[in-house]
Write an enzyme that holds these catalytic residues in place. Sequence first.
Site, PDB file in Angstrom:
ATOM      1  N   TYR A 261      45.494  49.742  40.905  1.00  0.00           N
ATOM      2  CA  TYR A 261      45.268  48.363  40.433  1.00  0.00           C
ATOM      3  C   TYR A 261      46.071  48.108  39.158  1.00  0.00           C
ATOM      4  O   TYR A 261      46.748  47.084  39.027  1.00  0.00           O
ATOM      5  CB  TYR A 261      43.766  48.183  40.181  1.00  0.00           C
ATOM      6  CG  TYR A 261      43.340  46.775  39.796  1.00  0.00           C
ATOM      7  CD1 TYR A 261      43.239  45.773  40.757  1.00  0.00           C
ATOM      8  CD2 TYR A 261      43.006  46.459  38.473  1.00  0.00           C
ATOM      9  CE1 TYR A 261      42.827  44.485  40.420  1.00  0.00           C
ATOM     10  CE2 TYR A 261      42.601  45.179  38.126  1.00  0.00           C
ATOM     11  CZ  TYR A 261      42.505  44.196  39.101  1.00  0.00           C
ATOM     12  OH  TYR A 261      42.098  42.928  38.770  1.00  0.00           O
TER      13      TYR A 261
ATOM     14  N   SER B 257      45.499  40.314  35.286  1.00  0.00           N
ATOM     15  CA  SER B 257      44.270  40.945  34.795  1.00  0.00           C
ATOM     16  C   SER B 257      44.545  41.472  33.387  1.00  0.00           C
ATOM     17  O   SER B 257      45.704  41.730  33.039  1.00  0.00           O
ATOM     18  CB  SER B 257      43.896  42.126  35.696  1.00  0.00           C
ATOM     19  OG  SER B 257      42.913  42.933  35.085  1.00  0.00           O
TER      20      SER B 257
HETATM   21  P1  NAD Z   1      37.025  38.299  44.830  1.00  0.00           P
HETATM   22  O1  NAD Z   1      36.924  39.629  45.498  1.00  0.00           O
HETATM   23  O2  NAD Z   1      35.808  37.494  44.672  1.00  0.00           O
HETATM   24  O3  NAD Z   1      38.106  37.395  45.582  1.00  0.00           O
HETATM   25  C1  NAD Z   1      39.335  37.904  45.979  1.00  0.00           C
HETATM   26  C2  NAD Z   1      39.941  36.952  46.996  1.00  0.00           C
HETATM   27  O4  NAD Z   1      41.150  37.532  47.473  1.00  0.00           O
HETATM   28  C3  NAD Z   1      39.043  36.725  48.194  1.00  0.00           C
HETATM   29  O5  NAD Z   1      39.067  35.347  48.519  1.00  0.00           O
HETATM   30  C4  NAD Z   1      39.692  37.553  49.291  1.00  0.00           C
HETATM   31  O6  NAD Z   1      39.507  37.005  50.574  1.00  0.00           O
HETATM   32  C5  NAD Z   1      41.152  37.452  48.873  1.00  0.00           C
HETATM   33  N1  NAD Z   1      41.929  38.528  49.470  1.00  0.00           N
HETATM   34  C6  NAD Z   1      41.779  39.864  49.276  1.00  0.00           C
HETATM   35  N2  NAD Z   1      42.649  40.523  50.046  1.00  0.00           N
HETATM   36  C7  NAD Z   1      43.368  39.589  50.719  1.00  0.00           C
HETATM   37  C8  NAD Z   1      44.404  39.643  51.657  1.00  0.00           C
HETATM   38  N3  NAD Z   1      44.881  40.813  52.109  1.00  0.00           N
HETATM   39  N4  NAD Z   1      44.904  38.490  52.137  1.00  0.00           N
HETATM   40  C9  NAD Z   1      44.418  37.297  51.726  1.00  0.00           C
HETATM   41  N5  NAD Z   1      43.425  37.192  50.840  1.00  0.00           N
HETATM   42  C10 NAD Z   1      42.906  38.321  50.357  1.00  0.00           C
HETATM   43  O7  NAD Z   1      37.699  38.570  43.443  1.00  0.00           O
HETATM   44  P2  NAD Z   1      37.998  37.617  42.191  1.00  0.00           P
HETATM   45  O8  NAD Z   1      37.277  38.181  41.050  1.00  0.00           O
HETATM   46  O9  NAD Z   1      37.810  36.195  42.537  1.00  0.00           O
HETATM   47  O10 NAD Z   1      39.542  37.988  42.004  1.00  0.00           O
HETATM   48  C11 NAD Z   1      40.591  37.029  42.059  1.00  0.00           C
HETATM   49  C12 NAD Z   1      41.780  37.572  41.283  1.00  0.00           C
HETATM   50  O11 NAD Z   1      41.403  37.737  39.923  1.00  0.00           O
HETATM   51  C13 NAD Z   1      42.271  38.943  41.760  1.00  0.00           C
HETATM   52  O12 NAD Z   1      43.682  38.969  41.742  1.00  0.00           O
HETATM   53  C14 NAD Z   1      41.713  39.895  40.727  1.00  0.00           C
HETATM   54  O13 NAD Z   1      42.500  41.053  40.575  1.00  0.00           O
HETATM   55  C15 NAD Z   1      41.765  39.019  39.486  1.00  0.00           C
HETATM   56  N6  NAD Z   1      40.860  39.462  38.418  1.00  0.00           N
HETATM   57  C16 NAD Z   1      39.509  39.381  38.574  1.00  0.00           C
HETATM   58  C17 NAD Z   1      38.694  39.820  37.532  1.00  0.00           C
HETATM   59  C18 NAD Z   1      37.187  39.762  37.606  1.00  0.00           C
HETATM   60  O14 NAD Z   1      36.529  40.329  36.728  1.00  0.00           O
HETATM   61  N7  NAD Z   1      36.592  39.070  38.584  1.00  0.00           N
HETATM   62  C19 NAD Z   1      39.257  40.342  36.375  1.00  0.00           C
HETATM   63  C20 NAD Z   1      40.635  40.430  36.267  1.00  0.00           C
HETATM   64  C21 NAD Z   1      41.426  39.976  37.309  1.00  0.00           C
END
Ligand code: NAD
Length: 267
Positions: A168, A155
């Site tokens: 986080y 991130s």
């Molecule tokens: P999201 O919430 O849509 O998806 C997260 C995924 O992680 C889901 O499929 C969920 O089932 C899975 N997950 C969560 N806890 C879990 C567990 N204990 N075991 C197995 N799976 C688990 O979020 P996203 O935006 O798609 O995020 C994906 C990655 O990108 C994350 O690591 C997040 O920190 C990172 N990220 C997202 C953003 C954003 O703005 N969307 C920004 C920076 C980083």
Amino acid sequence: MALDGKVALVTGSSQGIGKDIAIRLAKEGAKVVVNYRSHPEGAEETLDEIKSVGGTCHMVEGYCNDERGYSVGADLGMVEDVQRLVADSIDHFGQVDILVNNAGIEKHAPFWEVDEKAFEAVLNVNLKGVFFATQAVVKHLMATQRSGKIINISSVHEELPFPNFAAYCASKGGLKMLTRDLSVELAPYGITVNNVAPGAIETPINTKLLNDPEKLNALLTNIPLGRLGQPKDISGLVAFLASEDASYMTGSTFFVDGGLTWNYQEQ
Ligand code: NAD
């Protein structure tokens, strides 16, 4: 295609960024293991999309014949589940070449209100799960004497403060150093390790923000490119990092944030 003959395991691929990465890697020819914790319908959708992608491209027979998607339920906060996930993937496809540590969670609370349960929930998925999933894949690669690629979805908050999300930030900052450390330790084995650091991407993790026009507009004014990112902005880079074209890249973080991280302007 760039990833023909490769097997990719994408954690948290039942929705959001992980789902798009799984589909994109399949489009590039990889066999993909889809992972979910509690949302099998989402994983099924990913599988269907992977198959439908196959149905419309050159790999049509391959996708249809050998069931390129395989979905495994696992809680990445638990080391046994993480190890089982990797073992199941290897059993099913015979190998894992690419690990995308995508699953992640965040919890909003002022620092002084974060309890142990919330801290552990975030650190277990975002850092411990990554650590042990990577370890299991690395053991497999070493035992089979093959090179591999580890790609962590970090991130901008491995670099930027994010008040009210201290756990986080700690998890993603930890991921930054884990990547740097492993890039050195694993280089002799031909295993590369890189981070992709998204800015604000339109996924379910941001549902609250997306439904709050005031906060959303404030954020958009901080993004030089003037829009939120989409999952495909991330998955394209992951596909590149997973390919041989990226074989000389390791230990780095690549920001995909519309310019957010380095946006500072004098008023
Ligand atoms: P999201 O919430 O849509 O998806 C997260 C995924 O992680 C889901 O499929 C969920 O089932 C899975 N997950 C969560 N806890 C879990 C567990 N204990 N075991 C197995 N799976 C688990 O979020 P996203 O935006 O798609 O995020 C994906 C990655 O990108 C994350 O690591 C997040 O920190 C990172 N990220 C997202 C953003 C954003 O703005 N969307 C920004 C920076 C980083």
